[in-house]
Scaffold this motif. Structure first.
Motif, PDB file in Angstrom:
ATOM      1  N   TRP A 184       0.889  -1.377  -0.282  1.00  0.00           N
ATOM      2  CA  TRP A 184       0.107   0.127  -0.031  1.00  0.00           C
ATOM      3  C   TRP A 184       1.008   1.271   0.111  1.00  0.00           C
ATOM      4  O   TRP A 184       2.354   1.435   0.133  1.00  0.00           O
ATOM      5  CB  TRP A 184      -1.077  -0.023   1.296  1.00  0.00           C
ATOM      6  CG  TRP A 184       0.076   0.134   2.421  1.00  0.00           C
ATOM      7  CD1 TRP A 184      -0.136   1.076   3.588  1.00  0.00           C
ATOM      8  CD2 TRP A 184       0.599  -1.725   3.234  1.00  0.00           C
ATOM      9  NE1 TRP A 184       0.378   0.007   4.540  1.00  0.00           N
ATOM     10  CE2 TRP A 184       0.819  -0.819   4.314  1.00  0.00           C
ATOM     11  CE3 TRP A 184      -0.289  -2.389   2.614  1.00  0.00           C
ATOM     12  CZ2 TRP A 184       1.378  -1.726   5.334  1.00  0.00           C
ATOM     13  CZ3 TRP A 184       0.746  -3.864   4.092  1.00  0.00           C
ATOM     14  CH2 TRP A 184       1.365  -2.794   4.943  1.00  0.00           C
ATOM     15  N   LYS A 185       0.355   2.287  -0.026  1.00  0.00           N
ATOM     16  CA  LYS A 185       0.825   3.283  -0.690  1.00  0.00           C
ATOM     17  C   LYS A 185       1.202   4.455   0.756  1.00  0.00           C
ATOM     18  O   LYS A 185      -0.082   4.057   1.827  1.00  0.00           O
ATOM     19  CB  LYS A 185       0.307   4.556  -1.587  1.00  0.00           C
ATOM     20  CG  LYS A 185       0.705   3.724  -2.998  1.00  0.00           C
ATOM     21  CD  LYS A 185       2.265   3.984  -3.090  1.00  0.00           C
ATOM     22  CE  LYS A 185       2.269   3.217  -4.579  1.00  0.00           C
ATOM     23  NZ  LYS A 185       3.721   2.285  -4.311  1.00  0.00           N
ATOM     24  N   PRO A 186       1.690   5.093   0.713  1.00  0.00           N
ATOM     25  CA  PRO A 186       1.483   6.592   2.619  1.00  0.00           C
ATOM     26  C   PRO A 186       0.322   6.699   2.855  1.00  0.00           C
ATOM     27  O   PRO A 186      -0.065   7.117   3.733  1.00  0.00           O
ATOM     28  CB  PRO A 186       2.526   7.177   2.125  1.00  0.00           C
ATOM     29  CG  PRO A 186       3.933   6.381   1.416  1.00  0.00           C
ATOM     30  CD  PRO A 186       2.716   5.672   0.345  1.00  0.00           C
ATOM     31  N   GLU A 187      -0.780   7.360   1.500  1.00  0.00           N
ATOM     32  CA  GLU A 187      -1.546   8.125   1.978  1.00  0.00           C
ATOM     33  C   GLU A 187      -2.574   6.528   1.922  1.00  0.00           C
ATOM     34  O   GLU A 187      -3.961   7.556   2.482  1.00  0.00           O
ATOM     35  CB  GLU A 187      -1.977   8.465   0.651  1.00  0.00           C
ATOM     36  CG  GLU A 187      -2.175   7.377  -0.721  1.00  0.00           C
ATOM     37  CD  GLU A 187      -1.154   7.671  -1.703  1.00  0.00           C
ATOM     38  OE1 GLU A 187      -0.512   7.500  -3.215  1.00  0.00           O
ATOM     39  OE2 GLU A 187       0.315   8.018  -1.150  1.00  0.00           O
ATOM     40  N   ASP A 188      -2.715   4.951   1.925  1.00  0.00           N
ATOM     41  CA  ASP A 188      -2.926   4.383   2.723  1.00  0.00           C
ATOM     42  C   ASP A 188      -3.535   4.196   3.263  1.00  0.00           C
ATOM     43  O   ASP A 188      -3.783   3.312   4.331  1.00  0.00           O
ATOM     44  CB  ASP A 188      -3.183   3.434   1.122  1.00  0.00           C
ATOM     45  CG  ASP A 188      -3.855   3.513  -0.344  1.00  0.00           C
ATOM     46  OD1 ASP A 188      -4.848   4.260  -0.367  1.00  0.00           O
ATOM     47  OD2 ASP A 188      -3.295   3.093  -0.482  1.00  0.00           O
ATOM     48  N   ARG A 189      -2.533   4.506   4.519  1.00  0.00           N
ATOM     49  CA  ARG A 189      -1.787   4.000   5.861  1.00  0.00           C
ATOM     50  C   ARG A 189      -2.705   3.685   7.165  1.00  0.00           C
ATOM     51  O   ARG A 189      -3.128   3.240   8.092  1.00  0.00           O
ATOM     52  CB  ARG A 189      -0.557   4.607   6.409  1.00  0.00           C
ATOM     53  CG  ARG A 189       0.698   4.096   5.100  1.00  0.00           C
ATOM     54  CD  ARG A 189       1.487   5.208   6.103  1.00  0.00           C
ATOM     55  NE  ARG A 189       2.272   4.173   6.766  1.00  0.00           N
ATOM     56  CZ  ARG A 189       3.610   4.192   7.476  1.00  0.00           C
ATOM     57  NH1 ARG A 189       4.384   5.504   7.554  1.00  0.00           N
ATOM     58  NH2 ARG A 189       4.168   3.530   8.823  1.00  0.00           N
ATOM     59  N   SER A 190      -3.258   5.027   6.384  1.00  0.00           N
ATOM     60  CA  SER A 190      -4.600   5.335   8.181  1.00  0.00           C
ATOM     61  C   SER A 190      -6.119   5.003   6.940  1.00  0.00           C
ATOM     62  O   SER A 190      -6.742   5.218   7.845  1.00  0.00           O
ATOM     63  CB  SER A 190      -5.030   6.492   7.927  1.00  0.00           C
ATOM     64  OG  SER A 190      -5.388   7.234   7.291  1.00  0.00           O
ATOM     65  N   GLY A 191      -6.764   3.858   6.014  1.00  0.00           N
ATOM     66  CA  GLY A 191      -8.122   3.545   5.811  1.00  0.00           C
ATOM     67  C   GLY A 191      -7.774   2.236   6.418  1.00  0.00           C
ATOM     68  O   GLY A 191      -7.123   1.204   7.333  1.00  0.00           O
TER      69      GLY A 191
END
Length: 300
Positions: free
Chosen positions: A280-287
């Protein structure tokens, strides 16, 4: 992207797959492992046992930089930590996870020592693995196999009392190389019960080498979320050297030959464990991740 092992394994447990954890003895091993993970778009856990002669502070800082520069999630894990001081040294050096191995101690003492380091590690965002039951050595498999398998109800209690992030379980594998012709036999029913009573808690399998693709693929679907691999990777590298033409100037290809042998096996395990294209990408870490329920149909 440097992440904790908790972040990797929480996702793996929720989505029902396992992540390869290759043993890395040197900077070279680590580079190859990360390169393989990037090529396969997979998360990876670099396994660093301190049985090798490291400058922990220097090596840890170097691994941290490699992980931070990677395009996929990478955890750097101190494997089989046997004392408080080495665990703290690895945390200070930048490792994102530690294993506190007190599995040969009685339950209460094991839990007490693990709990102490959980407090230290969690205070600085580092995840913790521990072991309950005890995974022995492959050379004495016939004697050790049934000596200390993990009890499901004790696993539940251990997790609750220590606050760990993942648990290494003993279900029939062993460390190192098995005797010629020997194949480990795994207690799948025990694994299913542990996963059930611990409410899908992330579980770890030590001794992945020699276990076989079918068995590893099966446990990855039954609740094992991290598989430690060492011996098979090094054997593959050695076989690649034996089969290569290293006469004369061919010797200059030494590093590339090792990379091909070690790396091809890392990629093989990523496929077997179903972690390809799971990065996953950094922007997806809190999903929020959708939880996959494990049913009888899932594991058969």
């Amino acid at each position: 992207m440097l992440v904790s092992m908790k972040e990797i394994l929480d996702r793996a447990s929720a989505e029902n797959y396992a992540v390869a954890a290759p043993v890395c003895q040197t900077e070279f091993n680590a580079r190859v492992a990360i390169k393989c993970a990037e090529e396969m778009n997979a998360p990876i856990i670099l396994l660093i046992p301190l049985i090798f002669d490291y400058d922990v502070d220097l090596f840890g800082r170097y691994l941290k930089e490699l992980a931070e520069a990677a395009s996929v999630p990478v955890a750097v894990n101190h494997d089989h930590g046997s004392d408080f001081e080495s665990a703290v040294a690895c945390i200070r050096a930048g490792f994102s996870s530690i294993m506190v191995d007190r599995s040969e101690l009685p339950f209460e003492e094991n839990a007490a020592q693990v709990r102490e380091l959980v407090k230290v590690a969690h205070a600085v965002g580092v995840s913790v693995e521990a072991e309950l039951g005890h995974v022995g050595n492959a050379g004495s498999y016939d004697v050790d196999r049934d000596a200390a398998l993990t009890e499901p109800e004790l696993a539940k209690r251990f997790i609750e009392e220590t606050g760990i992030d993942c648990l290494a379980v003993a279900i029939g594998t062993a460390h190192g190389a098995y005797n010629k012709g020997q194949v480990p036999y795994l207690d799948y029913e025990r694994l299913a019960e542990i996963k059930k009573v611990t409410n899908n808690f992330p579980l770890v399998l030590h001794g992945g080498s020699g276990t076989g693709d079918e068995a590893l693929g099966k446990v990855a679907k039954m609740g094992i979320n991290k598989v430690n691999i060492g011996c098979e990777l090094f054997q593959s590298a050695i076989e690649a050297i034996k089969g290569a033409d290293t006469e004369g100037s061919g010797a200059y290809g030494f590093a590339n030959i090792i990379e091909e042998g070690y790396g091809s096996r890392v990629k093989h395990f990523i496929r077997v464990l179903d972690s390809q294209d799971r990065a996953w990408k950094p922007e997806d870490r809190s999903g929020k991740r959708e939880k996959v329920e494990i049913t009888k149909d899932t594991i058969l």
